[in-house]
Write an enzyme that holds these catalytic residues in place. Structure first.
Site, PDB file in Angstrom:
ATOM      1  N   SER A   1      34.669 -68.008  17.381  1.00 52.18           N
ATOM      2  CA  SER A   1      33.500 -68.016  16.503  1.00 52.18           C
ATOM      3  C   SER A   1      33.939 -67.831  15.049  1.00 52.18           C
ATOM      4  O   SER A   1      34.732 -68.615  14.548  1.00 52.18           O
ATOM      5  CB  SER A   1      32.515 -66.939  16.967  1.00 52.18           C
ATOM      6  OG  SER A   1      31.250 -67.112  16.381  1.00 52.18           O
TER       7      SER A   1
ATOM      8  N   ASP B   1      29.198 -70.565  22.261  1.00 57.21           N
ATOM      9  CA  ASP B   1      30.060 -69.590  21.587  1.00 57.21           C
ATOM     10  C   ASP B   1      31.145 -69.049  22.527  1.00 57.21           C
ATOM     11  O   ASP B   1      30.855 -68.635  23.656  1.00 57.21           O
ATOM     12  CB  ASP B   1      29.199 -68.430  21.071  1.00 57.21           C
ATOM     13  CG  ASP B   1      29.884 -67.608  20.009  1.00 57.21           C
ATOM     14  OD1 ASP B   1      30.922 -66.990  20.331  1.00 57.21           O
ATOM     15  OD2 ASP B   1      29.395 -67.569  18.877  1.00 57.21           O
TER      16      ASP B   1
END
Length: 365
Positions: free
Chosen positions: A45, A213
């Site tokens: 991320s 994610d």
């Protein structure tokens, strides 16, 4: 550590939205010392975004034949990245205004209780990014696509690993080298309530998949750093608090703590596994050299992160991001002062005492 041979280390960069500005500050301070050679980077991320900026700068320095120039270019890349995200530039006006700004905790609460934030949170519960139709846009795309991928994916410089979660299987996939594209980094940073799933080719199955994610399955993934050719030291830059003393009671605090626990779960599992391997090696159950004896270090500021919330992760605030950078620099300075001499020799955190065996016992009992 000045004047000594550069110490080879691996960096593990955690994700956490705009709180990744803390990692910006840590990296800025570590690069400034010139004491370390970055052998590998594992990022998820915001950690993947930071990692791409770091790798590209270091590789450009190698092309010039000057490692210190690579550190300077990497710092400049990181400054550019976070200014694109909205952080305040480091100039005289910013420094003059800083004493008059409210504490980051106050800014966090102001955002958290603002009508606009409440509206966006409510909208996220009743609609999805797919509801926007042709109006949908990923604001990170323009920044991520601006990276020079000939440098980000270059065979020279540190190994670079980016983690994403396969939506279909729920499994982690670690991308490396030429597998890393703008879509892969966007996938690693794809919160499904905010962004549409990102499509990218799975380098193992060679099929097109959708990704969310990477923090759900590896935040960041440590196992790629266990390769034999990499050094034993892993410096984890942690931006999700491991502990909170106060019981969350408001809806906002409960949601925030659930977010922190969720995005720390995979990391905690990997650290517990490392602690178990240490125990086997120390007891002689495993022969020396049969398994990599990873030395673990962590740079964090849980006190600051406890004052912030998921609101400042998802809503970039110029002042908060600049404060996070400075907090990161201070945390790195503390680490260098208190634990720098341990790098290359021993772990600077006691994993056995912290993580135990999950049954309420430490490995010493």
């Amino acid at each position: 550590m000045a004047g000594k041979k550069k110490l080879a280390v691996n960096l593990a960069l955690q994700g956490g939205g705009a709180h990744g500005a803390f990692t910006w500050g840590v990296l800025d301070r570590l690069l400034e010392t010139g004491d370390f050679e970055v052998a590998a980077i594992s990022g998820t991320s915001a950690g993947a975004v930071n990692g791409a900026a770091l790798k590209a700068g270091l590789v450009r320095g190698l092309a010039s034949g000057d490692v210190d120039e690579g550190n300077r270019l990497a710092r400049a890349n990181l400054d550019w990245l976070w200014e694109q995200m909205g952080a305040l530039p480091d100039n005289a006006l910013t420094q003059w205004l800083a004493p008059f700004a409210p504490p980051a905790e106050v800014v966090s609460r102001m955002i958290e209780f603002s009508p606009l934030y409440w509206m966006s949170e409510t909208a996220a519960r009743i609609a999805s990014p797919y509801s926007l139709g042709p109006l949908y846009d990923n604001p990170l795309r323009k920044v991520v696509e601006a990276f020079d991928y000939t440098h980000v994916c270059h065979a020279r410089g540190p190994d670079f690993f980016v983690s994403a979660t396969n939506v279909r299987t729920g499994r982690i996939r670690v991308f490396r080298g030429e597998e890393i594209t703008a879509n892969v980094i966007l996938a690693s940073a794809c919160l499904p309530t905010v962004f549409r799933a990102v499509q990218a080719r799975d380098p193992v199955t060679l099929t097109e998949e959708f990704w969310w994610d990477g923090g759900y399955t590896g935040n960041p993934a440590l196992f790629p750093l266990y390769a034999r050719h990499l050094p034993d030291d892993v410096i984890i830059i942690n931006i999700n608090p491991l502990e909170r003393e106060e019981l969350p009671q408001t809806p906002q605090d409960i949601a925030n703590r659930v977010n922190e626990i969720s995005f720390n779960a995979a990391l905690m599992s990997e650290l517990r596994a490392i602690a178990f391997a240490h125990r086997l090696i120390e007891s002689g159950t495993l022969a020396e050299g049969a398994m990599k004896n990873v030395r673990v270090h962590m740079i964090s500021d849980d006190d600051l992160m406890n004052d912030l919330s998921v609101a400042t992760k998802t809503v970039p605030n110029p002042y908060v991001m600049s404060e996070l950078k400075e907090a990161g620099r201070r945390a790195a300075a503390r680490f260098l002062s208190e634990h720098g001499p341990k790098v290359g020799k021993e772990s600077s955190i006691d994993l056995a005492a912290i993580y135990g065996d999950g049954l309420g016992r430490t490995f010493d009992h």
